[in-house]
Design a protein around this motif. Structure first.
Motif, PDB file in Angstrom:
ATOM      1  N   VAL A 248     -28.461  37.188   3.775  1.00  0.00           N
ATOM      2  CA  VAL A 248     -28.157  38.184   4.803  1.00  0.00           C
ATOM      3  C   VAL A 248     -28.876  37.725   6.060  1.00  0.00           C
ATOM      4  N   ILE A 249     -28.112  37.429   7.105  1.00  0.00           N
ATOM      5  CA  ILE A 249     -28.685  36.872   8.331  1.00  0.00           C
ATOM      6  C   ILE A 249     -28.198  37.747   9.476  1.00  0.00           C
ATOM      7  N   ALA A 250     -29.035  38.671   9.895  1.00  0.00           N
ATOM      8  CA  ALA A 250     -28.603  39.689  10.849  1.00  0.00           C
ATOM      9  C   ALA A 250     -29.802  40.168  11.653  1.00  0.00           C
ATOM     10  N   GLY A 251     -29.533  40.771  12.799  1.00  0.00           N
ATOM     11  CA  GLY A 251     -30.584  41.380  13.599  1.00  0.00           C
ATOM     12  C   GLY A 251     -31.409  40.415  14.415  1.00  0.00           C
ATOM     13  N   ASN A 252     -31.102  39.123  14.343  1.00  0.00           N
ATOM     14  CA  ASN A 252     -31.883  38.148  15.098  1.00  0.00           C
ATOM     15  C   ASN A 252     -31.474  38.153  16.567  1.00  0.00           C
ATOM     16  N   ALA A 253     -32.408  37.801  17.449  1.00  0.00           N
ATOM     17  CA  ALA A 253     -32.109  37.838  18.881  1.00  0.00           C
ATOM     18  C   ALA A 253     -31.170  36.722  19.294  1.00  0.00           C
ATOM     19  N   ASN A 281     -20.872  45.970   5.424  1.00  0.00           N
ATOM     20  CA  ASN A 281     -20.077  47.065   5.985  1.00  0.00           C
ATOM     21  C   ASN A 281     -20.709  47.732   7.199  1.00  0.00           C
ATOM     22  N   ILE A 282     -21.942  47.424   7.499  1.00  0.00           N
ATOM     23  CA  ILE A 282     -22.639  48.013   8.641  1.00  0.00           C
ATOM     24  C   ILE A 282     -23.133  46.884   9.531  1.00  0.00           C
ATOM     25  N   ALA A 283     -22.809  46.964  10.806  1.00  0.00           N
ATOM     26  CA  ALA A 283     -23.222  45.914  11.736  1.00  0.00           C
ATOM     27  C   ALA A 283     -24.716  45.994  12.022  1.00  0.00           C
ATOM     28  N   ILE A 284     -25.391  44.852  11.908  1.00  0.00           N
ATOM     29  CA  ILE A 284     -26.754  44.671  12.410  1.00  0.00           C
ATOM     30  C   ILE A 284     -26.679  43.381  13.225  1.00  0.00           C
ATOM     31  N   ALA A 285     -26.397  43.513  14.474  1.00  0.00           N
ATOM     32  CA  ALA A 285     -25.941  42.388  15.292  1.00  0.00           C
ATOM     33  C   ALA A 285     -27.000  41.314  15.458  1.00  0.00           C
ATOM     34  N   ASN A 286     -26.592  40.060  15.286  1.00  0.00           N
ATOM     35  CA  ASN A 286     -27.339  38.965  15.884  1.00  0.00           C
ATOM     36  C   ASN A 286     -27.022  38.973  17.378  1.00  0.00           C
ATOM     37  N   GLY A 287     -28.015  38.664  18.189  1.00  0.00           N
ATOM     38  CA  GLY A 287     -27.827  38.770  19.631  1.00  0.00           C
ATOM     39  C   GLY A 287     -26.889  37.741  20.207  1.00  0.00           C
ATOM     40  N   GLY A 288     -26.733  36.615  19.521  1.00  0.00           N
ATOM     41  CA  GLY A 288     -25.829  35.570  19.973  1.00  0.00           C
ATOM     42  C   GLY A 288     -24.600  35.512  19.094  1.00  0.00           C
ATOM     43  N   ASN A 289     -24.261  34.305  18.670  1.00  0.00           N
ATOM     44  CA  ASN A 289     -23.098  34.090  17.811  1.00  0.00           C
ATOM     45  C   ASN A 289     -23.478  34.221  16.342  1.00  0.00           C
ATOM     46  N   GLY A 290     -22.475  34.473  15.525  1.00  0.00           N
ATOM     47  CA  GLY A 290     -22.752  34.479  14.092  1.00  0.00           C
ATOM     48  C   GLY A 290     -23.155  33.105  13.613  1.00  0.00           C
ATOM     49  N   VAL A 291     -22.308  32.110  13.868  1.00  0.00           N
ATOM     50  CA  VAL A 291     -22.602  30.711  13.555  1.00  0.00           C
ATOM     51  C   VAL A 291     -22.322  29.897  14.807  1.00  0.00           C
ATOM     52  N   GLY A 305     -16.141  32.913   1.709  1.00  0.00           N
ATOM     53  CA  GLY A 305     -16.879  34.101   1.318  1.00  0.00           C
ATOM     54  C   GLY A 305     -17.887  34.620   2.297  1.00  0.00           C
ATOM     55  N   ASN A 306     -17.931  34.087   3.516  1.00  0.00           N
ATOM     56  CA  ASN A 306     -18.824  34.665   4.507  1.00  0.00           C
ATOM     57  C   ASN A 306     -18.172  35.887   5.155  1.00  0.00           C
ATOM     58  N   VAL A 307     -18.971  36.916   5.431  1.00  0.00           N
ATOM     59  CA  VAL A 307     -18.593  37.983   6.348  1.00  0.00           C
ATOM     60  C   VAL A 307     -19.341  37.705   7.644  1.00  0.00           C
ATOM     61  N   ILE A 308     -18.604  37.424   8.701  1.00  0.00           N
ATOM     62  CA  ILE A 308     -19.208  37.066   9.990  1.00  0.00           C
ATOM     63  C   ILE A 308     -18.696  38.087  10.996  1.00  0.00           C
ATOM     64  N   SER A 309     -19.413  39.176  11.112  1.00  0.00           N
ATOM     65  CA  SER A 309     -18.958  40.322  11.898  1.00  0.00           C
ATOM     66  C   SER A 309     -20.156  40.994  12.549  1.00  0.00           C
ATOM     67  N   GLY A 310     -19.878  41.778  13.588  1.00  0.00           N
ATOM     68  CA  GLY A 310     -20.916  42.584  14.213  1.00  0.00           C
ATOM     69  C   GLY A 310     -21.809  41.844  15.179  1.00  0.00           C
ATOM     70  N   ASN A 311     -21.566  40.558  15.403  1.00  0.00           N
ATOM     71  CA  ASN A 311     -22.449  39.778  16.274  1.00  0.00           C
ATOM     72  C   ASN A 311     -22.138  40.044  17.748  1.00  0.00           C
ATOM     73  N   ASN A 312     -23.135  39.867  18.608  1.00  0.00           N
ATOM     74  CA  ASN A 312     -22.968  40.163  20.033  1.00  0.00           C
ATOM     75  C   ASN A 312     -22.309  39.039  20.806  1.00  0.00           C
ATOM     76  N   GLY A 313     -22.092  37.898  20.183  1.00  0.00           N
ATOM     77  CA  GLY A 313     -21.354  36.812  20.806  1.00  0.00           C
ATOM     78  C   GLY A 313     -20.045  36.597  20.077  1.00  0.00           C
ATOM     79  N   ASN A 314     -19.689  35.348  19.859  1.00  0.00           N
ATOM     80  CA  ASN A 314     -18.526  35.015  19.044  1.00  0.00           C
ATOM     81  C   ASN A 314     -18.900  35.031  17.562  1.00  0.00           C
ATOM     82  N   GLY A 315     -17.919  35.270  16.728  1.00  0.00           N
ATOM     83  CA  GLY A 315     -18.199  35.162  15.303  1.00  0.00           C
ATOM     84  C   GLY A 315     -18.660  33.758  14.965  1.00  0.00           C
TER      85      GLY A 315
END
Length: 749
Positions: A248-253, A281-291, A305-315
């Motif tokens: 789980v990789i989320a919430g990073n700046a 199912n709940i967004a905890i945005a990375n501040g940039g891109n997902g990958v 099998g990745n879910v790449i959603s909720g990020n503040n940049g591009n997926g």
């Protein structure tokens, strides 16, 4: 080209105090005659404090002040001075708060079994792995081969994990969220940042060609993706792959995951939640891109099998630039939640943003001529980046996929863009998950879009734009409709199905009937050519054997629009090649049987005369030129009202200098006859004309052909002469009389 440096040194702060502390301890330990032991050592971290290794203890991990204890900091410091690889376990510890400066850099191979222990960086740097160490200890490759399992890493200054080198494994970690996987514990940089400063020993053209010849067959559906992943990893074994799985990789700046460096290849990213909580199912945005793929990193695979959603940049921000071998994106959910169709957690910008091309240098030529393969079976929907320009014909900023910059050799194959599946594999009949911009945007040369479902996007389904954009292939796509809901016409894209603005040499369909696109139920035009530039841009756009009907669902439009009469039918007219797209190719006209002027006078309308349907038609265009006429049957008085279209066949004719068909064969006195397969009474026929003149023998400046350009191949080589390939709008629609052939109504796919 980016300079090659560690992930952390690229702006990810590392505590200079920690470096000095580690260096002083290492010097002291060596001066004390620290013994070198071969083989792996196990360090059981049994204290939650951040104490350093005791300088006087040279035979075990022991914290300063209590040598019966082993802290994480002490384990890293001690292991860096011991030969072999090491294992770190946690016993009776649930969390560690970093207080004595950043954690020491890992300069030996470690396996860390985290057992969901929280490393709270406390505003200091956390895990930093490097591919250089003490050669005398057998650590010339530093932490290469290290594995980190089941840690919780947050509140770090910089990246949660910085890794420079190859052959790493990061599995089951929570990075940027707390131990529940549901609450942000942000790191100030990326979640994971990977790079490499160690150059691969061989990236020559010969080596790359041999490696690529061993690549597994490209999947076209979900059934073979896992096998492809496994076989690709085996093929790339010499490049020492990296595995990032089940995190789980989320919430990073910064970004969730960053891959950086031409010396980094074979990174496999699968089964992660990137930008969401543990459930996906709940967004905890990375501040940039997902990958984020940058710095010419190559041969990587994102998915499945990745879910790449909720990020503040591009997926996925695939801006790798020039690459030695293609990168792959397969089997991901990009913009959708994992399982809850009642939530909308799309990425803030585009689902996938691309700026990448194959390396074409003589020394490291990319043998695939492909930079990126997107697909199969990515679900790229519900991304939030919307168009900031004038609606609807000025270029959009964001899409499900945006291919731009210097991109070339990008393949978009067998994805769903704008619709959803809950769970994956079960399609949802809903327009609620369209991307807020376009489905796919292409602004560069030599890319292909094949076999996708592109529907329910707020603007155009597929946009191809730019006067320097050419050689785009669009084949086998469903645009505005899904084959999974064959008679549903409520999933159209918000404006045009395929929107081509100033671009040239676009191939929509081909002579192979299986390549046809189905473009149905879009809100305005099915295919629109816009803002043409005569002989310099916006021409040689070929539409062949497609099924384009039933569009203009809620806005004024037609099924094929060449802009002379914008968003409306072009009746038989004089051409204005200097001002309009596809050189304003005139439409043919079908004789109705009641014509009172012109070459159709006295000619019967379309009729079934066993065993054929006979159609008489005329064309007033330009010449001398060669034309291909395509014939279709529909089940309504207009193509936009049709719910069925069948390709009947084609015919070629040559025009004279006045633009009329030459006498001979099936043509006489400006009128031609086509004998087609039988069409049922009550159905109607319609046709298009495509200028297919071969221009290779025409000298520059000779007649209308002299100034034309066209394009060849994946790299968009500009030729001085070529095949014209300008397709018209649809002709008039005329009913067929006679016969009793039965056609089933309903949407034809």
């Amino acid at each position: 080209m980016y300079s090659m440096q560690s992930a952390r040194s690229r702006g990810k702060r590392f505590s200079s105090g920690a470096r000095r502390l580690g260096a002083l301890w290492l010097v002291g330990a060596m001066l004390a005659g620290l013994s070198v032991q071969a083989g792996a050592e196990i360090y059981n971290v049994n204290v939650s404090n951040d104490a350093v290794q005791d300088p006087a203890t040279t035979n075990k991990c022991a914290t300063q002040g209590d040598t019966t204890k082993c802290s994480l900091r002490a384990a890293i410091m001690f292991g860096n001075t011991r030969s072999g690889s090491h294992v770190i376990n946690f016993v009776g510890v649930t969390s560690i708060t970093v207080i004595n400066g950043g954690l020491p850099q890992l300069r030996a191979p470690f396996t860390i079994n985290g057992n969901k222990v929280t490393i709270n960086g406390n505003g200091r740097s956390c895990l930093d792995l490097t591919d250089s160490g003490t050669a005398a200890l057998g650590h010339a490759d530093g932490a290469t081969g290290s594995k980190i399992f089941n840690l919780v890493i947050g509140n770090c200054n910089g990246n949660g994990i910085s890794a420079n080198g190859h052959n790493y494994t990061f599995t089951g970690n929570y990075i940027g969220v707390n131990v529940t996987g549901a609450v942000a514990l942000p790191n100030s940089g990326d979640g994971i940042s990977l790079s490499s400063s160690r150059v691969y020993p061989d990236t020559s053209t010969g080596f790359l060609s041999n490696l690529y010849s061993q690549f597994p067959v490209q999947p076209v559906d979900a059934s073979t993706i896992n096998a492809f992943q496994s076989q690709l990893a085996t093929t790339l074994a010499s490049l020492q792959p990296v595995y990032i799985t089940g995190n789980v990789i989320a919430g990073n700046a910064g970004d969730g995951i960053e891959l950086f460096s031409q010396n980094l290849a074979g990174v496999f990213i699968s089964g992660n939640m990137i930008g969401t909580d543990l459930t996906g199912n709940i967004a905890i945005a990375n501040g940039g891109n997902g990958v984020n793929l940058v710095g010419s990193t190559f041969g990587n695979m994102i998915g499945p099998g990745n879910v790449i959603s909720g990020n503040n940049g591009n997926g996925i921000n695939a801006v790798a630039g020039s690459v030695f071998l293609p990168n792959f994106i397969m089997g991901n959910r990009i913009g959708l939640s994992a399982a809850n169709q009642s939530v909308h957690i799309g990425n803030a910008l585009s689902g996938i943003y691309v700026d990448s091309k194959p390396d074409t240098s003589a020394t490291s030529f990319n043998p695939s001529s492909t930079s990126l393969v997107i697909g199969p079976v990515n679900l790229i929907s519900d991304n939030k980046g919307a168009n900031n320009n004038a609606f609807p014909d000025v270029g959009a900023d964001y899409g499900g996929i945006m291919i731009t910059g210097a991109s070339n050799g990008v393949k978009v194959i067998y994805n769903t863009i704008g619709l959803a599946e809950f769970p994956t594999g079960t399609a949802i009949n809903s327009a609620a998950f369209g991307n807020k911009g376009d489905g796919i945007i292409v602004t560069t040369t030599g890319n292909s879009i094949t076999g996708n479902i592109v529907a329910a996007n707020a603007r155009h389904g597929i946009t191809i734009r730019g006067s320097s954009t050419n050689s785009t292939s669009v084949l086998k796509n469903f645009v505005g409709i899904s084959p999974k809901f064959a008679n549903v016409t409520t999933l159209g894209n918000g404006v045009d199905g395929i929107h081509i603005e100033t671009a040239a040499s676009t191939s929509v369909g081909s002579s192979n009937t299986a390549d046809r696109n189905v473009v149905v139920a879009n809100k305005r035009n099915g295919i629109k050519l816009y803002n043409g530039g005569g002989d310099t841009s916006g021409w040689a756009n070929l539409f062949q054997r497609n099924r384009v009907y039933g569009n203009a669902r809620s806005l004024p439009g037609v099924d094929i629009d060449l802009e002379h009469n914008a968003n409306a039918a072009d009746v038989d007219h004089s051409e204005f090649p200097a001002n309009y797209a596809n050189r304003d190719q005139n439409t043919p006209r079908i004789c109705t049987g009641t014509d009172s002027s012109g070459p159709c006078v006295g000619a019967a309308g379309p009729a079934n005369t066993t065993p054929n349907t006979t159609v008489r038609w005329i064309l007033a265009s330009h010449g001398p030129a060669l034309f291909r006429l395509e014939f279709y049957s529909i089940n309504a008085a207009t193509t936009t009202a049709a719910t069925s279209m069948v390709f009947l066949g084609e015919q070629t004719v040559t025009t004279d200098a006045t633009g009329k068909p030459l006498n001979g064969g099936s043509c006489s006195a400006g009128r031609c006859t086509a004998n087609l397969p039988p069409v049922s009474a009550g159905r109607r026929v319609v046709m298009t004309a495509t200028d297919v003149t071969q221009l290779t023998s025409v000298p520059s400046g000779s007649g209308w052909q002299g100034q034309l350009k066209c394009f060849l191949g994946n790299n968009g080589i500009i030729l001085s002469a070529c095949t014209a390939n300008n397709t018209s709008e649809y002709s008039n629609v005329v009913a067929v009389t006679g016969g009793d052939v039965i056609f089933a109504n309903g949407i034809d796919l």
